[in-house]
Scaffold this motif. Structure first.
Motif, PDB file in Angstrom:
ATOM      1  N   ASP A 197       0.848  -1.203   0.000  1.00 23.41           N
ATOM      2  CA  ASP A 197       0.000   0.000   0.000  1.00 23.41           C
ATOM      3  C   ASP A 197       0.887   1.258   0.000  1.00 23.41           C
ATOM      4  N   ILE A 198       1.383   1.580  -1.193  1.00 26.88           N
ATOM      5  CA  ILE A 198       2.387   2.652  -1.324  1.00 26.88           C
ATOM      6  C   ILE A 198       1.906   3.964  -0.703  1.00 26.88           C
ATOM      7  N   ALA A 199       0.592   4.240  -0.847  1.00 19.75           N
ATOM      8  CA  ALA A 199       0.059   5.534  -0.373  1.00 19.75           C
ATOM      9  C   ALA A 199      -0.029   5.610   1.150  1.00 19.75           C
ATOM     10  N   ASN A 200       0.040   4.482   1.839  1.00 21.33           N
ATOM     11  CA  ASN A 200      -0.152   4.460   3.290  1.00 21.33           C
ATOM     12  C   ASN A 200       1.195   4.531   4.016  1.00 21.33           C
ATOM     13  N   SER A 201       1.703   5.772   4.173  1.00 22.00           N
ATOM     14  CA  SER A 201       3.050   5.896   4.754  1.00 22.00           C
ATOM     15  C   SER A 201       3.066   5.531   6.243  1.00 22.00           C
ATOM     16  N   ASP A 202       1.969   5.774   6.951  1.00 21.88           N
ATOM     17  CA  ASP A 202       1.947   5.412   8.378  1.00 21.88           C
ATOM     18  C   ASP A 202       1.974   3.889   8.545  1.00 21.88           C
ATOM     19  N   GLY A 203       1.137   3.230   7.746  1.00 17.99           N
ATOM     20  CA  GLY A 203       1.099   1.758   7.814  1.00 17.99           C
ATOM     21  C   GLY A 203       2.460   1.178   7.460  1.00 17.99           C
ATOM     22  N   PHE A 204       3.111   1.789   6.469  1.00 16.25           N
ATOM     23  CA  PHE A 204       4.438   1.309   6.050  1.00 16.25           C
ATOM     24  C   PHE A 204       5.453   1.471   7.184  1.00 16.25           C
ATOM     25  N   ALA A 205       5.450   2.656   7.805  1.00 12.17           N
ATOM     26  CA  ALA A 205       6.424   2.904   8.890  1.00 12.17           C
ATOM     27  C   ALA A 205       6.192   1.925  10.050  1.00 12.17           C
ATOM     28  N   THR A 206       4.919   1.676  10.335  1.00 14.23           N
ATOM     29  CA  THR A 206       4.611   0.738  11.427  1.00 14.23           C
ATOM     30  C   THR A 206       5.158  -0.657  11.097  1.00 14.23           C
ATOM     31  N   GLU A 207       4.977  -1.065   9.855  1.00 18.55           N
ATOM     32  CA  GLU A 207       5.449  -2.410   9.485  1.00 18.55           C
ATOM     33  C   GLU A 207       6.985  -2.494   9.459  1.00 18.55           C
ATOM     34  N   CYS A 208       7.630  -1.380   9.029  1.00 17.16           N
ATOM     35  CA  CYS A 208       9.112  -1.359   9.064  1.00 17.16           C
ATOM     36  C   CYS A 208       9.606  -1.533  10.500  1.00 17.16           C
ATOM     37  N   ALA A 209       9.007  -0.765  11.407  1.00 20.82           N
ATOM     38  CA  ALA A 209       9.467  -0.820  12.808  1.00 20.82           C
ATOM     39  C   ALA A 209       9.201  -2.201  13.386  1.00 20.82           C
ATOM     40  N   GLN A 210       8.078  -2.789  13.011  1.00 24.62           N
ATOM     41  CA  GLN A 210       7.783  -4.143  13.492  1.00 24.62           C
ATOM     42  C   GLN A 210       8.828  -5.135  12.954  1.00 24.62           C
ATOM     43  N   GLY A 211       9.142  -5.011  11.662  1.00 20.19           N
ATOM     44  CA  GLY A 211      10.136  -5.900  11.056  1.00 20.19           C
ATOM     45  C   GLY A 211      11.488  -5.763  11.737  1.00 20.19           C
TER      46      GLY A 211
END
Ligand SMILES: CC(C)(COP(=O)(O)OP(=O)(O)OC[C@H]1O[C@@H](n2cnc3c(N)ncnc32)[C@H](O)[C@@H]1OP(=O)(O)O)[C@@H](O)C(=O)NCCC(=O)NCCSC(=O)C[C@H](O)C(=O)O
Ligand SMILES: [Mg+2]
Length: 293
Positions: A197-211
């Motif tokens: 979901d390229i447009a969802n920068s918050d969701g992306f950041a959350t998943e990066c931090a989780q990873g």
């Protein structure tokens, strides 16, 4: 050599603009794709485009991987031949599921005369691969396998198993942890899968931090807009680097030479923390070197 692998950007081998643009993007690695992002009728042109892009050089310190098509596809022999000749840092092979698959990849690269510097990365994205992750990682101890690491593939896992890809990844965490343990037990690197979901920068950041917190070395990406946030999240924070230097300095003091545990700023630290500190500093130094170009 310690290499930062915070961000590895996938790009379709069939997109010359993306291949060109990649030379100036701040990703730690590039994955030039011949598999899912390239339509069957575009495979041959994509192969030529990737060969030309690698021959033209200009990717700097970025790690360059070619993702081939799978071993059971009609494209694998030509993909492997091109990759052996182009000599990237490695090939990323999708749907590796057994030690026999790994053996076949190693044998193919040897038969094609690929330089020993061409390493192998395995996508862990089938139920069998997850179940056999430890066996696969152990087989990587044989130098003829060339195995450097795993890349987790959530989309294919979801397709095969029907496990849903949901925010928070609750259903996938057990298998992620299993793969991370397998890779660490045998000294391999492991990268997280992409976030679509390229447009969802918050969701992306959350998943990066989780990873990052789950133990991945970095994340694979699909769009340039994801690079900066990913790099920031996987970069050891300044305070962590400063603390790492302090721990190492403390254990180097003559009065601590015979001690396994000491008190530092009110907390206990042991020599295992000094080992972790040395890794933090090596990564921070490698990131600094990368930034210099
Ligand atoms: C996802 C995309 C198809 C989106 O494309 P588009 O909407 O056309 O992108 P933009 O218009 O926003 O592009 C802006 C500029 O950035 C360049 N660009 C875009 N993506 C990349 C990229 N990945 N690498 C390098 N450069 C890129 C464009 O060329 C534009 O440049 P400019 O002309 O200067 O403005 C597209 O982003 C894309 O194709 N992404 C990669 C898709 C991919 O590789 N998929 C495979 C990996 S994921 C996977 O396989 C799953 C895994 O196996 C699993 O099982 O989980
Ligand atoms: Mg996949």
């Amino acid at each position: 050599m310690t290499r930062p692998r915070r961000s590895h950007l996938f790009m379709p081998g069939s997109n010359p603009r993306a291949l060109e643009k990649a030379r100036n993007l701040p990703a730690d690695g590039l994955i030039l794709d011949l598999e899912d992002s390239v339509a069957p009728e575009a495979k041959a042109a994509a192969r030529d485009g990737i060969a030309a892009a690698i021959a033209a050089k200009g990717f700097g310190r970025r790690e360059v991987l070619i993702r081939t098509n799978g071993l059971d596809t009609p494209w694998w022999p030509d993909d492997a031949a091109m990759a052996a000749k182009a000599s990237p840092d490695g090939i990323l092979v999708p749907k590796v599921s057994s030690v026999e698959d790994l053996d076949a990849i190693g044998r193919k690269l040897a038969e094609l005369g690929a330089a020993p510097t061409v390493k192998v990365w395995a996508m862990i994205e089938t139920a069998r691969a997850v179940l056999h992750a430890e066996e696969l990682a152990a087989a990587g101890r044989d130098p003829s396998s060339r195995l450097s690491g795993f890349v987790f593939g959530p989309n294919d896992i979801s397709r095969e198993t029907r496990i849903r890809m949901l925010p928070g990844r609750a259903a996938m965490i057990p298998m992620i942890t299993h793969c991370i343990l397998a890779s660490r037990a045998h000294g391999l690197e492991i990268l997280d899968g992409p976030y679509s979901d390229i447009a969802n920068s918050d969701g992306f950041a959350t998943e990066c931090a989780q990873g990052r917190d789950l133990g991945f070395d970095g994340k694979t990406l699909i769009h340039p807009s994801q690079i900066d946030a990913c790099n920031a999240i996987f970069t050891p924070p300044e305070e962590e680097v400063a603390r790492a230097r302090k721990i190492i300095a403390a254990f180097e003091l003559p009065e601590n030479a015979a001690r396994g545990a000491i008190r530092l700023d009110g907390a206990m630290v042991e020599r295992l923390h000094a080992d972790m500190a040395r890794r933090t500093i090596a990564i921070a130094d490698a990131i600094a070197a990368m930034a210099k170009g």
